[in-house]
Enzyme design. Sequence first.
Site, mmCIF file in Angstrom:
data_model
loop_
_atom_site.group_PDB
_atom_site.id
_atom_site.type_symbol
_atom_site.label_atom_id
_atom_site.label_comp_id
_atom_site.label_asym_id
_atom_site.label_seq_id
_atom_site.Cartn_x
_atom_site.Cartn_y
_atom_site.Cartn_z
ATOM 1 N N TYR A 112 -31.331 9.095 -31.023
ATOM 2 C CA TYR A 112 -32.659 9.376 -30.449
ATOM 3 C C TYR A 112 -33.721 8.863 -31.409
ATOM 4 C CZ TYR A 112 -36.896 11.828 -29.072
ATOM 5 O OH TYR A 112 -38.189 12.110 -28.699
ATOM 6 N N GLU A 200 -40.655 7.086 -26.428
ATOM 7 C CA GLU A 200 -39.368 7.730 -26.666
ATOM 8 C C GLU A 200 -38.228 6.813 -26.252
ATOM 9 O OE1 GLU A 200 -38.162 12.195 -25.849
ATOM 10 O OE2 GLU A 200 -37.839 11.025 -24.024
#
Length: 389
Positions: A112, A200
Amino acid sequence: MNIHEYQAKQILAKYGVAVPKGKIAFTPAEAEEAAREFLNEANGVCVVKAQIHAGGRGKAGGVKLAKTKDEAANIARELLGKVLVTHQTGPQGKEVKKVYVEEGCGIARELYLGFVVDRSTQRVALMASSEGGVEIEEVAARSPEKILKEFVDPAVGLQAFQARKLAFGLGIDKALVGKAVKFMTALYNAFVASDCSMAEINPLVVTKGGDIIALDAKMSFDDNALFRHKDIEGMRDLDEEDPKEVAASRFNLNYVALDGTIGCMVNGAGLAMATMDMIKLSGGFPANFLDVGGGANKEQVTAAFKLIMSDEKVKAVLVNIFGGIMRCDIIAEGIIAAAKEVGIKVPLVVRLQGTNVEQGRKLLAESGLNIITAEKMDEAAQKVVASQK
């Protein structure tokens, strides 16, 4: 403002962020044609992804693998027109109107990576985690120690040592650290240059071939900076937004629909939040957040009132105005104009204080409308809650 995954990847690619090749498709035939391009001997799989403004698409069945062009067409046929329900859409879900067909890749690891504006430090925060493919909120709740952070000094930008620190913290192979630093730097450049509020990458993938790519991408932008980015502003998809919020934006009103029954019209975001809290404390539930701003005119106030009244859930309305720049008589004129145009079928509580308050109250009193008045905020909240019973 939010955009779709395929649009985010178009922007990121301009800044050197590594993304898989893909094509947008609005019909099964277009999906089949795109799959034909990405399916070959070297790559025996492609991915068909539903494009909606929400996370959790994979869990909801919105991301599927296809090994043949016919399979890709069938998946697109299944997804297009389908209402996907995820943890971010709410129970009403969102209709899929387009799919993104993307080349497959051999995944070795999922990570991530994300940039956000951190208000407390007044800096851009870079967050990374080894828990890729999982919602970052879940990671924060379950394993907060697995979220790594670096804060970027705006005067110097993201430094290579910060990116290397995160790469080593994620356990990326030493031979790939240089690629990881390049990826993070490119993502930061895209974030700053595009006036993002959030970027993101989840998951960020390390492939079996040793590449680091953005398998998924989500970006949102500062609305106040869109005048500098007409190309990005043109990516706005009104079909993905609440029609009431779209209507509010045309009049420069700050509106967010909620699930309650008490419509709110307030000037100033802080006062609007306090008003909503006061309604909750009094046993009621706000139907919206609506800030008409400090310099609203009669037309904006009229539009705001009509917007509130268009919500079928609204059983009562509270107008709470503290007149500084905003004059109370202007608010009163807007309420009267809107009431005459759309009609008031629910109780209306008005609390006015500040500039021209007496003129405003006089206008309301002589309007012939059935209005409940209040002088204090807690009194107004209690009256509007009681008026529903």
